[in-house]
Each structure stands twice: as structure tokens, then as C-alpha cells.
Design an enzyme around this catalytic site. Sequence first.
Site, PDB file in Angstrom:
ATOM      1  N   CYS A 197       0.799  -1.223   0.000  1.00 46.44           N
ATOM      2  CA  CYS A 197       0.000   0.000   0.000  1.00 46.44           C
ATOM      3  C   CYS A 197       0.833   1.274   0.000  1.00 46.44           C
ATOM      4  CB  CYS A 197      -0.959   0.001   1.185  1.00 46.44           C
ATOM      5  SG  CYS A 197      -2.184  -1.329   1.123  1.00 46.44           S
ATOM      6  N   HIS A 236      -3.120   7.336   2.194  1.00 47.29           N
ATOM      7  CA  HIS A 236      -3.516   6.064   1.602  1.00 47.29           C
ATOM      8  C   HIS A 236      -4.854   5.655   2.195  1.00 47.29           C
ATOM      9  CE1 HIS A 236      -3.975   1.865   0.951  1.00 47.29           C
ATOM     10  NE2 HIS A 236      -3.608   1.534   2.168  1.00 47.29           N
ATOM     11  N   ASN A 248     -10.312   0.209  -0.162  1.00 45.46           N
ATOM     12  CA  ASN A 248      -8.855   0.266  -0.126  1.00 45.46           C
ATOM     13  C   ASN A 248      -8.329  -0.326  -1.429  1.00 45.46           C
ATOM     14  OD1 ASN A 248      -6.112  -0.183   0.280  1.00 45.46           O
ATOM     15  ND2 ASN A 248      -6.346  -0.831   2.402  1.00 45.46           N
TER      16      ASN A 248
END
Length: 361
Positions: free
Chosen positions: A111, A253, A283
Site C-alpha cells: 500500500c 492512503h 482500499n
Amino acid sequence: MSECAVICGLGTCLPERVITNEDLTARLDTSDEWIRRRTGIQRRRMVDPGTSTGDLAVAAGQAAQVSAGRSADFVVLATTTPDRPCPATAPEVAHRLGLTEVPALDIAAVCSGFVYALGLAEALVRAGACDQPLVIGAEVYTSIIDPQDRNTAVIFGDGAGAVLLRRGDSGEPGAIHAVELGSSGAGSDLITVAGGGSRIPGREQQVPREQRYFRMQGREVYRQAVARMTSSARSVLDRVQWSPSSVRAFVGHQANQRILDAVADRLGVSKCYRFGNIAEVGNTAAASIPLAMADASASNRIHPGAPTLLTAFGGGLTWGSAAVTWPDVVPVSLPPKSPTALCGSMTDRETDAVATAPQPH
């Protein structure tokens, strides 16, 4: 003013298929209320069968070049879900974009991948290794998520986002002023797909189910993410001598809304300057920051040149932050590209979408 890399194009690609919380509650022991309270997510996107990470990356990369009105001379692809274990996906993406023989490589920082790739591309520009690198974050996370695991199946979605950089100066909108990166392999088991590599090789039927899919130790990941993103963000702000109160766009993020709020609260970034789209797309790992930036541009609340903080945390463990000024760009979004479609020709629908896009400030 000094020479630096400048963001001059922004592109995205999201699959059309939408998976709502209600869709998931039909097969998982969970509820819409539980998902929203724990994650902030209402829906996410999922690719159709046969669509790969490369297909999304090609579309987002093309969109970023259309947005910028120029072509890339280097491609950096951040992804956890490459099309194949070998070779890297980036060279094929570059080929499909018509970027003949340009350098191209994958970055695997989960990520944190987009911030890592942005840092590398910015350094390449400053070193004179290239002039216009294309940075892509692309994921088909649904390919590695256990559909029976409610702790991960409700969180992740598929998508891609990309930025094109060019050589410029620090006084321009979109200038990248500093990038701060870090890692700690001591936490490598907190976020992992254990099987399929050289440590636990074998065919799918030979690898236990719990080792074939993405696993995450949620509570410890939450603790580490908040601490690492906060520390990294403070460090990069100190490097450019910006106070948290001067930040006019905070884009973290899109891991979990509670994580994003905790980091911004600890830094002291006002709620009116926090931007994200986790509720709508979930996500999307390495794709999440450029997707959130594109979404934020639609708000018309961020002026080109505004001090902007990007920050991320991912498996590895990895983390990173970037201090940039908000770019003067109009994002372009394109649908996934099939392997037979090269970037040179757009459909009528795509051409119309670009032609009717608002112009930069």
C-alpha cells in the site's frame, strides 16, 4: 527556485462493477453498519473476469498522458498483484502504451507502493536519468483476497491511478518538494500472502488455504499504520519547513477511515483539508492516493500550488510521505484496456470524455 519533478498529468481507471456492503452481507457474517463503523467503506469496485492489473494500469497510464498532453520516457508500476510472478508487468504496460523500449519496472511496496514509486521517479528526474516518468499504482486485489474472510473481503477493491511527471521548478504547482520513505522487515508477517514464493512454493492445491490468500493482523496493523504515517508525515513536513497548519490538502492512503482520521488528528490537520474516497472505492492499495487525488479535484476546494501532504503505510512493513504542491491538472478517467488495445486509439466514448473535460486552471 530549484529544479525538481512536477506532476503534470493525472489519470485513473476504475472497473464498472460495483460491490456494495449489502452484496457482501449476503455471503459473509457481517452487516453494512459493522463495515461502515469499522472501515468507513460503503462500496468498492471489482474487475470482470479476465481483466488484469495490467489492463487497469494501461488505461490509467494512458489517461495520465492524455491529461498532461505528453508521453512518458520511463514507467514505474507499483502493484501487489502483478499479472504474472515473472516477468514484471511494467514492460508490457509500457509496450501496450506505445512507449517503445523505454525503461520500465515494478515496485512491490504494497500500500506504500505509489509513494515509493513517486520517490523513485522524482529522484530519476533530478539525477537526469529521465525527463517525463509515468508513475502508476494499479491493483486487482480481489485476485488475492479470501472471499470467505470478512476481515479483508470487505476492505479491498480494484483500481488504478497514475501521474505523469516532468522536469520543472519548485515554484510551480505540482512540484515535488520532498519524499520520505522507510521500512521495517521485523513486521513482514503482519500483512502477507505467505504462499506462492520461493519460501513456500508449490501449486495452488499444495499450499494451505490460509497461505494462498492475503492475510492481515488488523489490530497491530492499525497501531503501526497510525504511528508510522504520523512520524513519516512529520518528518517530511520538517524537511520542507511546513507546519501541519499550513497543509491545505491531506491525502492519505485510503486504508481505513479510522486510520486516516487518527493520523490527521495527531498531525493537527484541519478536517476541511482532508480528502479521500474510501467510502466509494474501498482500499485500492497502491492505487489509492492517485485515485483520491483525482476525486478531490472534483471538489474545486484545492487551488493549484496549495501545500499538499501525501502519506501511506503498507506491508513489508513500508511507509512513506511526500510534500508536494497541488498540481494544475485536469484528471482523465478511462475504462480498462483489453490486451489487444494499444494506447494509440481511443474509443468514441473515451475521445468525447477527454474533449469535454474542463481545462486546467
